[in-house]
Motif scaffolding. Structure first.
Motif, short mmCIF file in Angstrom:
data_model
loop_
_atom_site.label_atom_id
_atom_site.label_comp_id
_atom_site.label_asym_id
_atom_site.label_seq_id
_atom_site.Cartn_x
_atom_site.Cartn_y
_atom_site.Cartn_z
N GLN A 50 41.93 36.24 53.21
CA GLN A 50 40.98 36.73 52.20
C GLN A 50 39.70 35.91 52.28
OE1 GLN A 50 41.41 39.39 50.62
NE2 GLN A 50 43.56 39.74 50.12
N ARG A 89 50.77 37.68 48.23
CA ARG A 89 51.36 36.41 48.65
C ARG A 89 51.42 35.32 47.58
NH1 ARG A 89 47.87 36.87 54.04
NH2 ARG A 89 46.62 37.94 52.47
N PRO A 90 50.41 35.24 46.68
CA PRO A 90 50.53 34.18 45.65
C PRO A 90 51.78 34.33 44.79
CG PRO A 90 48.27 34.91 45.79
CD PRO A 90 49.08 35.86 46.66
N LEU A 113 34.22 47.27 49.58
CA LEU A 113 34.17 46.35 50.72
C LEU A 113 35.44 45.50 50.69
CD1 LEU A 113 32.40 45.19 53.07
CD2 LEU A 113 31.55 43.53 51.40
N LEU A 114 36.21 45.55 51.77
CA LEU A 114 37.48 44.81 51.80
C LEU A 114 37.26 43.34 51.45
CD1 LEU A 114 39.02 46.34 55.04
CD2 LEU A 114 39.80 46.74 52.69
N THR A 115 38.19 42.79 50.70
CA THR A 115 38.06 41.39 50.26
C THR A 115 38.21 40.39 51.42
OG1 THR A 115 40.39 41.41 49.69
CG2 THR A 115 38.84 41.84 47.91
N LYS A 118 44.69 53.85 51.61
CA LYS A 118 43.30 53.70 52.09
C LYS A 118 42.90 54.85 53.01
CE LYS A 118 42.82 48.73 51.56
NZ LYS A 118 44.20 48.32 51.26
N ARG A 173 43.48 34.60 43.83
CA ARG A 173 44.11 33.35 44.25
C ARG A 173 44.13 32.37 43.08
NH1 ARG A 173 45.74 36.12 47.53
NH2 ARG A 173 45.80 35.89 49.79
N ASP A 207 54.22 43.85 50.08
CA ASP A 207 53.90 43.82 51.51
C ASP A 207 55.11 43.27 52.26
OD1 ASP A 207 51.39 44.94 51.19
OD2 ASP A 207 50.42 43.01 50.85
N VAL A 260 48.02 41.30 43.37
CA VAL A 260 48.44 39.99 43.87
C VAL A 260 49.64 40.17 44.80
CG1 VAL A 260 49.04 37.63 43.22
CG2 VAL A 260 47.86 39.08 41.58
N PRO A 275 41.79 43.01 44.20
CA PRO A 275 42.63 42.11 45.00
C PRO A 275 41.82 40.84 45.28
CG PRO A 275 42.09 44.17 46.17
CD PRO A 275 41.16 44.05 45.01
N LYS A 312 52.68 47.67 44.18
CA LYS A 312 51.83 48.35 45.17
C LYS A 312 52.63 48.57 46.45
CE LYS A 312 48.30 46.44 47.58
NZ LYS A 312 48.24 46.87 48.99
N PHE A 328 51.26 51.91 42.69
CA PHE A 328 49.95 52.02 43.31
C PHE A 328 50.21 52.29 44.79
CE2 PHE A 328 46.08 48.99 44.36
CZ PHE A 328 45.49 49.98 45.11
N VAL A 358 38.02 52.36 47.71
CA VAL A 358 37.95 50.97 48.20
C VAL A 358 36.52 50.73 48.68
CG1 VAL A 358 38.83 49.34 49.92
CG2 VAL A 358 40.38 51.01 48.88
N THR A 387 44.58 54.91 46.92
CA THR A 387 43.29 54.49 47.48
C THR A 387 42.79 55.39 48.61
OG1 THR A 387 44.59 52.94 48.81
CG2 THR A 387 43.30 52.01 46.98
O1 LIG Z 1 43.28 48.17 48.42
C1 LIG Z 1 43.81 47.05 48.29
O2 LIG Z 1 44.76 46.88 47.55
C2 LIG Z 1 43.15 45.92 48.95
C3 LIG Z 1 41.78 46.02 49.13
C4 LIG Z 1 41.04 44.90 49.54
O3 LIG Z 1 39.81 44.94 49.66
N1 LIG Z 1 41.72 43.74 49.79
C5 LIG Z 1 43.08 43.64 49.68
O4 LIG Z 1 43.61 42.54 49.90
N2 LIG Z 1 43.81 44.73 49.30
C6 LIG Z 1 45.29 44.65 49.23
O5 LIG Z 1 45.66 43.69 48.25
C7 LIG Z 1 46.78 42.92 48.70
C8 LIG Z 1 46.39 41.47 48.65
O6 LIG Z 1 47.46 40.67 49.08
P1 LIG Z 1 47.41 39.08 49.00
O7 LIG Z 1 46.20 38.63 49.78
O8 LIG Z 1 48.69 38.67 49.65
O9 LIG Z 1 47.31 38.74 47.54
C9 LIG Z 1 47.16 43.42 50.07
O10 LIG Z 1 48.27 44.28 49.94
C10 LIG Z 1 45.94 44.21 50.55
O11 LIG Z 1 46.31 45.32 51.32
#
Ligand SMILES: O=C(O)c1cc(=O)[nH]c(=O)n1[C@@H]1O[C@H](COP(=O)(O)O)[C@@H](O)[C@H]1O
Length: 238
Positions: free
Chosen positions: A196, A217-218, A123-125, A63, A187, A13, A215, A184, A34, A59, A121, A87
């Motif tokens: 998140q 930012r971690p 439900l978004l985390t 989305k 943490r 990212d 993963v 994803p 990714k 990856f 995908v 995705t």
């Molecule tokens: O499809 C994804 O990768 C995704 C789906 C989801 O529900 N949540 C999610 O965080 N992601 C991706 O996973 C990565 C998580 O990043 P961090 O939160 O920095 O670990 C990001 O690039 C998000 O776009």
């Protein structure tokens, strides 16, 4: 069995291709990257091809979520890039999921190359039970809703889903090994949660049945990214 280090997909990212390549060079131990919306918009599809040419797994996290015909067209073009995973949103429905999977399979057959594995995908985390109920007007728990969307993924013929580690166990219990599960929201203990909402440690995710962990930012925002990646490998290798 997937080699341990390859089970960790690091989210690139970052805002541009030069920064992405700096990370690839700095972390040669990362074998699966990714490419998400920010980097894809900045660097374009050529970056995916170039990463693949370096022998890396990719990856492509676009989305996709549109009418079946539009998603199928995008999937055909993605197939040319050689990405390993792609995705789309499960909420697009089974017709859209099927269009995505079929388009990738047909284009790959035509080109004589492997098709990207389409991941739905769920439900978004970054969403929790309150948002699900109060904003999206969905009364089910995140676990039941994700399990429902995983059923759509299966019905639509896509090989995998993205969900939080919290729902991975329920999906495995209901659907067994029929779907690849990518989680994803990872943490490691003590890491900042930021935006998140449904998070778990790497080991919890693996124990819940995840095949791959995503993963960002971690690792990339850690004071010592190589050590942060190594610690995750060590944790899940236990
Ligand atoms: O499809 C994804 O990768 C995704 C789906 C989801 O529900 N949540 C999610 O965080 N992601 C991706 O996973 C990565 C998580 O990043 P961090 O939160 O920095 O670990 C990001 O690039 C998000 O776009």
């Amino acid at each position: 069995m997937i080699p341990v280090a390859e089970r960790i997909i690091v989210a690139l990212d970052v805002p541009d291709a030069p920064t992405a390549w700096q990370w690839v060079q700095r972390l040669p131990q990362v074998r699966f990257w990714k490419v998400g919306l920010e980097l894809f918009v900045a660097a374009g599809p050529g970056l995916v091809k170039d990463l693949k040419a370096q022998g890396l797994r990719v990856f492509l996290d676009l989305k996709l979520h549109d009418i079946p015909n539009t998603v199928a067209g995008a999937c055909r073009r993605v197939t040319h890039l050689g990405a390993d995973l792609l995705t789309v949103h499960a909420a697009g429905g089974t017709a859209m999921l099927r269009a995505a999977a079929d388009a990738c399979a047909r284009e790959a057959e035509h080109l004589g190359i492997p098709a990207p594995a389409v991941l739905a995908v769920t439900l978004l985390t970054s969403l929790d039970e309150t948002v699900l109920k109060d904003e999206l007007l969905i009364e089910q728990s995140p676990t039941d809703y994700v399990a429902h969307l995983a059923g759509l993924a299966l019905a639509g013929g896509v090989p995998g889903i993205v969900c939080s580690p919290h729902e991975a166990e329920a999906v495995r219990a209901r659907l067994g090994d029929k779907l690849l599960i990518v989680t994803p929201g990872i943490r490691p203990a003590g890491a900042e949660v930021a935006d998140q909402r449904r998070t778990c440690t790497p080991l919890q995710a693996i124990r819940a049945g995840a095949d791959y962990l995503v993963v960002g930012r971690p690792v990339l925002a850690a004071p010592d990214p190589a050590a942060a990646f190594a610690a995750i490998v060590e944790e899940i290798a236990l």
